[in-house]
Design a protein around this motif. Structure first.
Motif: not given
Length: 297
Positions: A253-254, A259-263, A280-291
């Motif tokens: 993804a990077h 900018a990030g990943i949503g699952v 993800a933190d090191k590369l500046g990406l966000f990872v988020i769990g979506l409803s």
């Protein structure tokens, strides 16, 4: 934490034996190692040409079979007194009918196998699960062996989506859900508030490779950020093939400039969670769990 349907850890008795049918990736390794740590060393069936070499899977009792030998799997599991089976990992191809040898075991399941191959991936999985259970072997999901693999709802690392990323997350979720209903794939990439690439039979890694090439070729020039979104198919068989991300997904993804990943929370797996978040933190990406209903921000 939101859990998938049946997401609680299963209770295994001292006489239960679990087989892990291992395709590619880290998921079968995570499942097998978790079983061993819990005092239930698994019987591992390595799918030839699919299971990754050089992993801990090779240290467990088991057998290697070609996909074309799928009919022999049930007799093998019965001889090993297997009571539960986990289908884990990727499979990149379907059986080559010319390479399948006739057998009594094949004749017993042939009508179902032919029907399954005509129904698409999810139909194939459903019939495979039903066939195992008709033979008295209970099929369980990887998340029922390792519940901690399930994605939680909300931010999972130090980085959070920016205001403009929510349009991408919602567009990606809608697109992924749409192709899932068609049994095509589980992932989509959205940039600038619209889906620009959809997962097909090639899988998520090659989807992200395509997006990287689109950026390098200037096809999405001027559009920064963007997201990868993965969700379960609307009629997903939850005991097999849940959407999965891992450290390699973050790297890809990077590389694609996202900018990030949503699952989808509770219906997706995050493998090697600590490493995923660290990268993800090191590369500046966000990872988020979506409803499952999407997010409004």
């Amino acid at each position: 934490m939101t859990k998938a349907e049946g997401g609680k850890r299963i209770n295994l008795s001292a006489t239960d034996r679990v087989a892990v049918v291992a395709g590619s990736g880290r998921l079968p390794v995570n499942v097998a190692d978790s079983l061993a740590q819990a005092g239930h060393p698994p019987f591992v069936v390595l799918l030839e040409g699919e299971a990754d070499p050089g992993t801990s899977l090779e240290g467990y009792a088991g057998k290697t079979i070609a996909i074309e030998q799928f009919a022999s799997l049930l007799p093998i599991l019965k001889r090993q007194r297997v009571t539960h089976v986990v289908l884990a990992g990727g499979v990149s191809r379907r059986p080559m009918w010319r390479a399948i040898r006739p057998s009594l075991a094949l004749l017993r399941i042939l009508p179902r196998a032919v029907s399954a191959l005509a129904r698409g991936d999810d139909g194939l999985l459903r019939i495979l699960v039903n066939t195992f259970e008709d033979y008295g072997i209970k099929v369980v999901g990887a998340h029922q062996i390792v519940p901690d693999l399930l994605a939680v709802e909300g931010r999972m690392g130090a980085n959070a989506p920016q205001a403009g990323d929510w349009a991408d997350l919602n567009a990606g979720l809608e697109a992924a859900r749409t192709i899932g209903a068609l049994d095509v794939g589980q992932a989509a990439v959205a940039v600038g508030g619209r889906a620009i690439a959809l997962e097909g039979i090639e899988g998520t890694d090659l989807l992200l490779d395509r997006v990287r090439e689109l950026r390098n070729n200037g096809r999405i020039a001027g559009r920064k950020r963007g997201v990868l979104v993965k969700c379960a198919k609307p009629n997903q068989e939850l005991r097999a093939d849940l959407p999965t991300i891992g450290p390699a997904t973050v790297d890809a993804a990077h590389a694609a400039g996202l900018a990030g990943i949503g699952v989808e929370a509770g219906r997706s797996l995050v493998l090697d969670y600590g490493e995923v978040i660290e990268r993800a933190d090191k590369l500046g990406l966000f990872v988020i769990g979506l409803s499952g209903e999407g997010d409004k921000e």
